[in-house]
Scaffold this motif. Structure first.
Motif, mmCIF file in Angstrom:
data_model
loop_
_atom_site.group_PDB
_atom_site.id
_atom_site.type_symbol
_atom_site.label_atom_id
_atom_site.label_comp_id
_atom_site.label_asym_id
_atom_site.label_seq_id
_atom_site.Cartn_x
_atom_site.Cartn_y
_atom_site.Cartn_z
ATOM 1 N N TYR A 78 -8.338 2.607 -10.189
ATOM 2 C CA TYR A 78 -7.833 1.924 -9.002
ATOM 3 C C TYR A 78 -6.371 2.272 -8.797
ATOM 4 O O TYR A 78 -5.705 2.805 -9.672
ATOM 5 C CB TYR A 78 -8.023 0.409 -9.111
ATOM 6 C CG TYR A 78 -7.011 -0.296 -9.985
ATOM 7 C CD1 TYR A 78 -5.941 -0.976 -9.413
ATOM 8 C CD2 TYR A 78 -7.114 -0.295 -11.372
ATOM 9 C CE1 TYR A 78 -5.003 -1.625 -10.213
ATOM 10 C CE2 TYR A 78 -6.194 -0.935 -12.167
ATOM 11 C CZ TYR A 78 -5.132 -1.598 -11.582
ATOM 12 O OH TYR A 78 -4.205 -2.226 -12.362
ATOM 13 N N GLN A 81 -0.709 4.445 1.365
ATOM 14 C CA GLN A 81 -2.119 4.184 1.648
ATOM 15 C C GLN A 81 -2.807 5.444 2.170
ATOM 16 O O GLN A 81 -3.955 5.731 1.813
ATOM 17 C CB GLN A 81 -2.246 3.038 2.642
ATOM 18 C CG GLN A 81 -1.815 1.709 2.044
ATOM 19 C CD GLN A 81 -1.806 0.599 3.056
ATOM 20 O OE1 GLN A 81 -2.815 0.352 3.711
ATOM 21 N NE2 GLN A 81 -0.671 -0.071 3.205
ATOM 22 N N ALA A 106 -3.484 7.656 -0.796
ATOM 23 C CA ALA A 106 -4.650 7.175 -1.547
ATOM 24 C C ALA A 106 -5.947 7.673 -0.906
ATOM 25 O O ALA A 106 -6.845 8.169 -1.601
ATOM 26 C CB ALA A 106 -4.636 5.654 -1.623
ATOM 27 N N ARG A 107 -6.027 7.567 0.397
ATOM 28 C CA ARG A 107 -7.241 8.018 1.089
ATOM 29 C C ARG A 107 -7.434 9.532 0.947
ATOM 30 O O ARG A 107 -8.548 10.001 0.703
ATOM 31 C CB ARG A 107 -7.186 7.606 2.555
ATOM 32 C CG ARG A 107 -7.346 6.108 2.751
ATOM 33 C CD ARG A 107 -7.332 5.708 4.236
ATOM 34 N NE ARG A 107 -7.411 4.266 4.350
ATOM 35 C CZ ARG A 107 -6.338 3.474 4.472
ATOM 36 N NH1 ARG A 107 -5.119 3.993 4.540
ATOM 37 N NH2 ARG A 107 -6.499 2.167 4.558
ATOM 38 N N PHE A 128 -9.635 7.968 -2.625
ATOM 39 C CA PHE A 128 -9.790 6.545 -2.913
ATOM 40 C C PHE A 128 -10.290 5.807 -1.680
ATOM 41 O O PHE A 128 -9.997 6.202 -0.552
ATOM 42 C CB PHE A 128 -8.454 5.933 -3.358
ATOM 43 C CG PHE A 128 -8.030 6.317 -4.753
ATOM 44 C CD1 PHE A 128 -8.189 5.428 -5.810
ATOM 45 C CD2 PHE A 128 -7.473 7.558 -5.014
ATOM 46 C CE1 PHE A 128 -7.798 5.781 -7.092
ATOM 47 C CE2 PHE A 128 -7.069 7.923 -6.284
ATOM 48 C CZ PHE A 128 -7.233 7.029 -7.332
ATOM 49 N N THR A 129 -11.011 4.724 -1.906
ATOM 50 C CA THR A 129 -11.531 3.871 -0.845
ATOM 51 C C THR A 129 -10.862 2.507 -0.935
ATOM 52 O O THR A 129 -10.787 1.928 -2.035
ATOM 53 C CB THR A 129 -13.058 3.686 -1.001
ATOM 54 O OG1 THR A 129 -13.674 4.982 -0.924
ATOM 55 C CG2 THR A 129 -13.630 2.768 0.066
ATOM 56 N N GLN A 130 -10.411 1.996 0.202
ATOM 57 C CA GLN A 130 -9.790 0.673 0.167
ATOM 58 C C GLN A 130 -10.857 -0.390 -0.001
ATOM 59 O O GLN A 130 -11.882 -0.387 0.683
ATOM 60 C CB GLN A 130 -8.977 0.391 1.436
ATOM 61 C CG GLN A 130 -8.223 -0.922 1.315
ATOM 62 C CD GLN A 130 -7.218 -1.168 2.419
ATOM 63 O OE1 GLN A 130 -6.983 -0.312 3.260
ATOM 64 N NE2 GLN A 130 -6.631 -2.343 2.408
ATOM 65 N N GLU A 131 -10.600 -1.310 -0.928
ATOM 66 C CA GLU A 131 -11.525 -2.395 -1.221
ATOM 67 C C GLU A 131 -11.071 -3.723 -0.633
ATOM 68 O O GLU A 131 -11.884 -4.595 -0.392
ATOM 69 C CB GLU A 131 -11.678 -2.570 -2.730
ATOM 70 C CG GLU A 131 -12.344 -1.415 -3.412
ATOM 71 C CD GLU A 131 -12.570 -1.671 -4.888
ATOM 72 O OE1 GLU A 131 -11.869 -2.511 -5.488
ATOM 73 O OE2 GLU A 131 -13.459 -1.016 -5.454
ATOM 74 N N PHE A 186 -7.215 0.006 -3.760
ATOM 75 C CA PHE A 186 -8.070 1.181 -3.576
ATOM 76 C C PHE A 186 -8.773 1.506 -4.893
ATOM 77 O O PHE A 186 -8.233 1.204 -5.966
ATOM 78 C CB PHE A 186 -7.226 2.394 -3.180
ATOM 79 C CG PHE A 186 -6.609 2.301 -1.832
ATOM 80 C CD1 PHE A 186 -7.213 2.892 -0.730
ATOM 81 C CD2 PHE A 186 -5.400 1.628 -1.654
ATOM 82 C CE1 PHE A 186 -6.631 2.821 0.529
ATOM 83 C CE2 PHE A 186 -4.810 1.557 -0.408
ATOM 84 C CZ PHE A 186 -5.428 2.151 0.692
#
Length: 185
Positions: free
Chosen positions: A137, A148, A151-152, A156-159, A179
């Protein structure tokens, strides 16, 4: 569970197409100090504040990052591009957090905009997932849209949002976008 038992984290190096993610060296102190004088680093990295000075950089490079590696709780590395220090990344909290190991990163101002952060974060996630982590994470201040986006781009996927999760050196608390990456993402 991330298994680092067969790896010497004190010497571990991760390479990407353009980057070398390597242990800090004493000659990195000046670059770390210069980067952490940037108000944007202090604004978004909780451990760095406006009073960050040479003693802090020396402690990070020579004691704190190596201690995390020696303890087996993290792989904190300098990001090097074309032989130059450009930032920091790592996998932290190995075996210490219910969300799994945490990926973090920052890039010195003069090296931003080249995709180094996303490349490094992706590599660190792949390293941890490749060693058996069921998830990794990362968190980014909800106001830090740049992080952000990194991260994408790193897969990574935002949770969700962790309310009042970040606590900065200047006493501020802030919400964090959460994420994650899973094997196969």
């Amino acid at each position: 569970m991330l298994d680092v038992s067969g790896i010497d984290l004190t010497t571990e190096v991760v390479r990407t197409e353009r980057l070398v993610l390597r242990p800090y060296r004493p000659d990195d102190v000046d670059a770390v100090l210069a980067a952490c004088q940037d108000p944007d680093i202090g604004r978004w990295i909780p451990a760095v504040g406006p009073a960050y000075g040479r003693d802090d950089a020396v402690a990070w490079v020579t004691r704190e990052a190596p201690a995390e590696r020696a303890a087996g709780t993290g792989l904190t590395v300098a990001i090097e591009a074309d032989g130059e220090f450009v930032g920091s990344t790592g996998v932290h909290r190995i075996g210490q957090h219910p969300l799994g190991p945490e990926v973090g990163y920052w890039i010195a101002a003069g090296a931003r905009g080249r995709g180094y952060a996303a490349e490094a974060a992706h590599a660190m996630a792949e390293w941890a997932l490749g060693l058996g982590a069921s998830r990794v994470y990362l968190v980014a201040d909800v106001g830090n849209t740049g992080s952000q986006s990194v991260a994408r781009r790193a897969g990574f996927t935002q949770e969700g949002v962790l309310r009042s999760y970040l606590h900065y050196a200047d006493g501020r608390a802030a919400d964090a976008a959460l994420f994650s990456r899973l094997p196969g993402d």
